[in-house]
Structures are given as structure tokens and as C-alpha cells.
Design an enzyme around this catalytic site. Structure first.
Site, PDB file in Angstrom:
ATOM      1  N   LYS A 154       5.390  -0.608   1.749  1.00  0.00           N
ATOM      2  CA  LYS A 154       4.299  -0.968   0.846  1.00  0.00           C
ATOM      3  C   LYS A 154       4.896  -1.498  -0.446  1.00  0.00           C
ATOM      4  O   LYS A 154       5.611  -0.783  -1.144  1.00  0.00           O
ATOM      5  CB  LYS A 154       3.432   0.266   0.579  1.00  0.00           C
ATOM      6  CG  LYS A 154       2.301   0.036  -0.413  1.00  0.00           C
ATOM      7  CD  LYS A 154       1.350   1.234  -0.473  1.00  0.00           C
ATOM      8  CE  LYS A 154       0.254   1.017  -1.510  1.00  0.00           C
ATOM      9  NZ  LYS A 154      -0.741   2.091  -1.515  1.00  0.00           N
ATOM     10  N   ALA A 159      -1.432  -4.106  -2.891  1.00  0.00           N
ATOM     11  CA  ALA A 159      -0.121  -4.061  -2.274  1.00  0.00           C
ATOM     12  C   ALA A 159      -0.096  -4.904  -1.015  1.00  0.00           C
ATOM     13  O   ALA A 159      -1.128  -5.159  -0.396  1.00  0.00           O
ATOM     14  CB  ALA A 159       0.241  -2.617  -1.952  1.00  0.00           C
ATOM     15  N   ALA A 211      -5.505  -3.893  -1.523  1.00  0.00           N
ATOM     16  CA  ALA A 211      -6.087  -4.281  -2.793  1.00  0.00           C
ATOM     17  C   ALA A 211      -4.990  -4.685  -3.769  1.00  0.00           C
ATOM     18  O   ALA A 211      -5.111  -5.666  -4.485  1.00  0.00           O
ATOM     19  CB  ALA A 211      -6.898  -3.139  -3.368  1.00  0.00           C
ATOM     20  N   GLN A 251      -2.725  -7.412   3.547  1.00  0.00           N
ATOM     21  CA  GLN A 251      -2.868  -7.398   2.099  1.00  0.00           C
ATOM     22  C   GLN A 251      -3.945  -6.415   1.702  1.00  0.00           C
ATOM     23  O   GLN A 251      -5.123  -6.622   1.965  1.00  0.00           O
ATOM     24  CB  GLN A 251      -3.178  -8.794   1.571  1.00  0.00           C
ATOM     25  CG  GLN A 251      -3.191  -8.812   0.064  1.00  0.00           C
ATOM     26  CD  GLN A 251      -2.822 -10.167  -0.515  1.00  0.00           C
ATOM     27  OE1 GLN A 251      -2.293 -11.023   0.176  1.00  0.00           O
ATOM     28  NE2 GLN A 251      -3.106 -10.359  -1.779  1.00  0.00           N
ATOM     29  N   ASP A 297      -8.985   7.595  -5.556  1.00  0.00           N
ATOM     30  CA  ASP A 297      -9.390   6.382  -4.837  1.00  0.00           C
ATOM     31  C   ASP A 297      -9.896   6.744  -3.448  1.00  0.00           C
ATOM     32  O   ASP A 297      -9.439   6.213  -2.438  1.00  0.00           O
ATOM     33  CB  ASP A 297      -8.196   5.425  -4.757  1.00  0.00           C
ATOM     34  CG  ASP A 297      -8.605   4.020  -4.320  1.00  0.00           C
ATOM     35  OD1 ASP A 297      -9.820   3.744  -4.214  1.00  0.00           O
ATOM     36  OD2 ASP A 297      -7.706   3.203  -4.074  1.00  0.00           O
TER      37      ASP A 297
END
Ligand code: ATP
Ligand code: MG
Lengths: 229, 336
Positions: free
Chosen positions: A35, A20, A18, A16, A137
Site C-alpha cells: 500500500k 493509496a 481513496a 486505487q 474510517d
């Protein structure tokens, strides 16, 4: 997970992230990752739909654009926009986060290898920036050191990427976010940040100068911000 | 047994708390409420604190049953920063005065660390990711190697500041607090207005949102397409989703299974609800406190000072300065 995909997946491989869920799978004989951006129950439905869709689209565009300018990113095999699912190449190797921490034991050599990693990373970021793409990101969880070789660095997770009207400020923020993520995650790794910035500047001097000036201003803003309350 | 008196007054709240070995003996507080449409200004806030602080000290000592402070207290703590200079100094002056007259050591405390340590004390959270959201701060924090490290933060406005300024533009009252009034109005909102949603890695940005609300939001209000309540609702849903999202990112990145909410904005029940749902989805534990402890208070300063005192940290009166800017990750956390 959606039943249509069940036969593809290795159920024990669930990770798991953030936003997806990720599973290992095999796609047309090749090792792959599925994903799925699942809907977040905490947020307003309309907002949730909008974000999931925007991010799937950003991820596909980001990966394509990165690959076009020679930056390594997982190949996309399959997309399901209704279910926010992406199947992509599985890049074998540790995330940069795990790789950096695993380097700690080897005292002498570590420094050089990590500097190499930083320079490669800085160069890859400069290349995507030059093409007008912001990753959005950049943390050490979002890059994979393929087979543990820092020369074979892959960028992943382009869900927050954006391209188009990109200015030096956006590029500066992209680097600022990475710099801060490294400072928070990896203790005593200032040399990696230095190497990243050197690698960045080495790709294109003009971009390098403009973005470094922004980066300095952004850092200063962070430190000078009022913190009342 | 160690007993500390702590004074907090870095923003518009002034409070005096007394803590003895993890037990809150007293924690009275007063709040300066700015007039409608205005924020709280440093000089007026300092004046408010000057008027209230002595009676707060007396009240706290009385509630805690401390007749002989010189014998029954072990130290005096005050907020060093971050915060507004004038109000900080009011508290520092009082702290120095009573420390000198009662012959006690003085302990200057980082305000943000106070929030974190109070949250840990009250909830029993062991090593959580901390979402610290208040009028002046927006940080996602995780502890490692003697530092509270900042994984995510705002790159411009603090969340509470954004909410307060929004409340002013639609002329919501500051009493008891703008955030509280937004929360109440949001409950009656129905129609969701699309507001810019800006996340950069584990950081957030609110300046675009405020600009949007002040132009497009007010326009929608004037046109009668959206009500004030709808705007409050949409703003809260958007901003809080951003906060929960960066928190979740930090939890995924650090592999943490605990979340602690602290700071004034953290007493918003909608934010707490969203955090709870996020934590359920990732099988993490959530810890939150109520307004007594998540809003600025004296006990939180006393609690951080208590830990510092036990670790051998204390200062002398001539060195107890205040500072407007004092980052959470500047503090050496020797007590953990
Ligand atoms: N193509 C891939 N090959 C191998 N491992 C991968 C790949 N993509 C992702 N991973 C692994 O899964 C983790 C989470 O993936 P990713 O960052 O794409 O998702 P996420 O963080 O949930 O997404 P987002 O940040 O958009 O919310 C990565 O840190 C990495 O360990
Ligand atoms: Mg990721």
C-alpha cells in the site's frame, strides 16, 4: 510505483483506493499487499507531507493496537516511511461492502448471516474502543470478510485511527460514521446496523451505555442542524 | 412542451427562473448583502425578498417572452426547504398567489435537489458523485434506488458558514459575498499556517477549525507573523483539501467516475482546480458550473419541478408548506 519495489509487484493488480495505490505482491513467500500513499497533487505540499506521514503512522499504530486486543487486522510485514509504503498480509476475501451485496440473493438465510456479521463487527469495534482506539474510517470498504466467513472479519485501513485522549463522543462519532455509511451504501440494511449496536453493547455494558447516549445526541445534532443556503 | 416558473429564496438570494424543456428562458436574481461584520438575519432577509420578488417575477416573464402566463406556463414551483423560515415563506406566498390567480398547479421543491438537477442539466453529467457545498450545506451525494444518498457530510458547521464567519472575524466585506473576498485575498497569501485537519470517514468537521482561527489565527495576525491574505490562503487550502478528500473517498467507495460540483462555494475556482486535479489522478470526469447556476437561483427550482411535474408530482395550494429542515435523502426521486 517506485522502481525499488517493482520486482515485488504484480502490476496488473493495481487498485486505487481513496488515497493509496495497492498492489498484490509476495513478501518472503507470503501473499501480501503493498500500500503506497502517493502524494496528492491537489493539496498544498506541506499539508500533503504532513498527512501522508501522519496516516502511515496512524495505520501502523492502529493495526498494532487492534491486534493487541484480539481484533483481527492484517499483519504488518514491512514499512518504508520515506516513501509512505506499507507491506502487509493479504487477507483473502470480499470487502464487507461486496459481501453484503452478494448476500442479497439468498432471501431467508441472508438475514441471519448478516445479523451475525453485524454482531461480530459491533463486538470488534467495542473491543478497540475499550482499548482507547478509534478507527476513524469505518465504512464497509474498510473491512474484509475473510474467506467469506463473517465470523472471520478483519478490519483494515487504520489511516485515520487515533488513540490516546479518547472520550465517549469520539466513539459515538466512529459509530455514527459507520451507521451513515451503511445507510447510504446498502439499501434496506437497518437490521445490520441494529446488530452492530447490539454486538457493541454486549462487549462492555458501561461503555455501551455511555456511547449509545452520545450516538443518539450526535444523530439529533445532524437532523437539527440549520441548512440555510 | 412543459414550461415551469420557479421561485427560490431560502437564504440571502431571491431568484425567479423559467425553464422550458431544459432551456433556461430567464433567471434573474437579487442578493441581500449584510452589513460589514454581520451575517444575514431572517427578518431583514425576508424584507429584502419581499421588496424584490414581484419585480423579479415580472422581469422573468418579460425576458422569457411570456405574455399570457396562464396559457404559456404549466406550473409554479417554490422552494419548500431547507432554509430560513421567513424568507422561504415570502416565496411560498407569492408562488401560491400566482398559482391561484393563473390557475396553475404548484410544485414545492427540495432546495438541494434543485442544485443537483440544475447541475445535471447544465453539465450533462449522467450519474455523478455530487459535492454540494454552500452556506448551509456540505454533502457528498450519490444516487441509487430512487434516492440521492448522503455518503459524506459535515458533522457540525457547513463549509460556507465556516468561511463566512471567518470573513467576519477578520472583517472582510460581505460584498459581493464573503467567500468571493476570501478567494481573492487567498490568491495573495503565501505563508501556510497549520490548521487542524479533521476528517472522520467520509464526514468532515469544521468547528475546531473555526475555533482555532478565532484564537491562534487572530493571534498570528496581531503578532504580524501572518497576514490576512496568508490566513485566507491557509484556510482555503485546508478546508478545500478536506472536501476533496471526502469526495474522493466517496468516489472510491461507490466506484464512480464522474464528479459534479454544485452550491455557492463550488464557484470558487481554487476548489474547482483541486477537484479537477483529483479527478485527473483517478481518471474521472469533472463537471462544474459558473456562478449563474451554482449560486442559488430560480431556474434550479424550476428544473427540479419540471422533472417532478413530468413524473406526475404536483401539489395543491393548501398543502404547500415550507420547512427549515429537509434532508436531501428524504426526497423520493421518482423521475430517475
Ligand atoms: N490487507 C489487505 N488484504 C486484502 N485486501 C486489501 C488489504 N488492504 C486493502 N485491501 C483492499 O484494497 C482496498 C483499499 O485499501 P485501503 O482501504 O487500505 O486503502 P485506501 O482506502 O486508499 O486508504 P485510505 O482510506 O487510507 O485512503 C480495500 O477496500 C480492500 O479491497
Ligand atoms: Mg479504505
Amino acid at each position: 510505483m517506485n522502481t525499488a519495489y517493482n520486482s515485488l509487484l504484480d502490476p496488473d493488480s493495481l487498485r486505487q483506493g481513496a488515497e493509496a495505490k495497492l498492489y498484490d505482491c509476495v513478501y518472503l513467500g507470503k501473499p501480501a499487499i503493498l500500500k503506497e500513499r502517493f502524494s496528492k497533487k491537489y493539496r498544498h505540499e506541506e499539508l500533503d507531507k504532513r498527512l501522508n506521514f501522519a496516516r502511515l503512522r496512524a495505520e501502523i499504530r492502529g493495526i498494532n493496537k487492534a491486534q493487541q486486543v484480539g481484533v483481527k487486522a492484517p499483519a504488518i510485514y514491512f514499512v518504508d516511511t520515506n516513501r509512505h509504503i506499507l507491506i502487509m498480509e493479504r487477507v483473502e476475501g470480499p470487502t464487507a461492502k461486496d459481501w453484503i451485496e452478494s448476500q442479497r440473493q439468498r432471501a431467508e438465510e441472508e438475514f441471519k448471516v448478516q445479523a451475525k456479521f453485524g454482531e461480530v463487527l459491533g463486538g470488534e469495534i467495542a473491543k478497540i474502543h475499550l482499548s482507547g482506539l478509534i478507527h476513524g474510517d469505518l465504512t464497509t470498504s474498510n473491512m474484509i470478510v475473510k474467506n467469506g466467513d463473517p465470523g472471520n472479519l478483519h478490519l483494515i485501513d487504520f489511516g485515520l485511527a487515533n488513540s490516546g485522549k479518547v472520550i465517549a463522543e469520539d466513539k459515538g462519532v466512529d459509530l455514527y460514521v459507520l451507521e451513515r455509511a451503511i445507510q447510504a451504501t446498502h439499501i434496506n440494511c437497518e437490521h445490520i446496523v441494529d446488530a452492530i449496536l447490539n454486538g457493541y453493547k454486549s462487549v462492555n455494558a458501561k461503555q455501551g451505555e455511555a456511547v449509545m447516549a452520545r450516538l443518539i445526541a450526535i444523530r439529533l445534532r445532524g437532523r437539527k442542524r440549520d441548512m440555510v443556503g | 412542451m412543459v414550461c415551469i416558473l420557479g421561485i427560490e429564496g431560502s437564504a440571502n438570494k431571491v431568484g425567479v427562473g423559467i425553464i422550458r424543456d431544459g432551456e433556461v428562458l430567464a433567471n434573474p436574481r437579487e442578493t441581500f448583502i449584510a452589513p460589514l461584520g454581520e451575517g444575514f438575519r431572517p427578518s431583514e432577509t425576508a424584507q429584502h425578498h419581499r421588496q424584490k420578488i414581484v419585480q423579479l417575477v415580472i422581469k422573468a416573464l418579460h425576458e422569457a417572452g411570456i405574455q399570457d402566463p396562464e396559457k404559456m406556463l404549466d406550473g409554479i414551483a417554490h422552494t419548500k426547504g431547507p432554509g430560513m423560515n421567513a424568507p422561504l415563506q415570502v416565496c411560498a406566498v407569492v408562488a401560491r398567489t400566482i398559482a391561484l390567480s393563473w390557475n396553475l398547479p404548484i410544485i414545492p421543491v427540495n432546495h438541494c435537489i434543485g442544485h443537483i438537477e440544475m447541475g445535471r442539466l447544465i453539465t450533462g453529467a449522467d450519474n455523478p458523485v455530487v459535492l454540494y457545498v454552500s452556506g448551509g450545506n456540505t454533502q457528498v451525494i450519490s444516487y441509487s434506488a430512487q434516492k440521492y444518498r448522503i455518503f459524506g457530510e459535515t458533522i457540525d458547521l457547513a463549509v460556507g458558514n465556516c468561511l463566512d464567519r471567518f470573513a467576519r472575524t477578520i472583517r472582510l466585506s460581505n460584498d459581493p459575498s464573503p467567500g468571493y473576498n476570501i478567494e481573492q485575498a487567498a490568491k495573495k497569501g503565501k505563508k501556510f499556517l497549520q490548521i487542524p485537519y479533521t476528517i472522520k470517514g467520509m464526514d468532515v468537521s469544521f468547528s475546531g477549525i473555526l475555533a482555532f482561527i478565532e484564537s491562534k489565527g487572530l493571534e498570528a495576525l496581531r503578532n504580524g507573523l501572518y497576514t490576512k491574505e496568508d490566513l485566507c490562503f491557509s484556510l482555503q487550502e485546508t478546508i478545500f483539501s478536506m472536501l476533496i478528500e471526502i469526495t474522493e473517498r466517496a468516489m472510491a467507495h461507490t466506484g464512480s467516475k464522474e464528479l459534479l460540483l454544485v452550491g455557492g462555494v463550488a464557484c470558487n475556482l481554487r476548489l474547482q482546480e483541486m477537484a479537477r486535479i483529483m479527478c485527473e489522478e483517478r481518471r474521472a470526469k469533472i463537471f462544474a458550473t459558473d456562478e449563474r447556476f451554482c449560486i442559488d437561483n430560480g431556474a434550479m427550482i424550476a428544473q427540479a419541478a419540471y422533472l417532478m411535474f413530468n413524473a406526475g408530482l404536483q401539489s395543491t395550494v393548501d398543502k404547500t408548506t415550507t420547512t427549515q429542515r429537509y434532508r436531501t435523502d428524504q426526497v423520493n426521486v421518482v423521475w430517475r
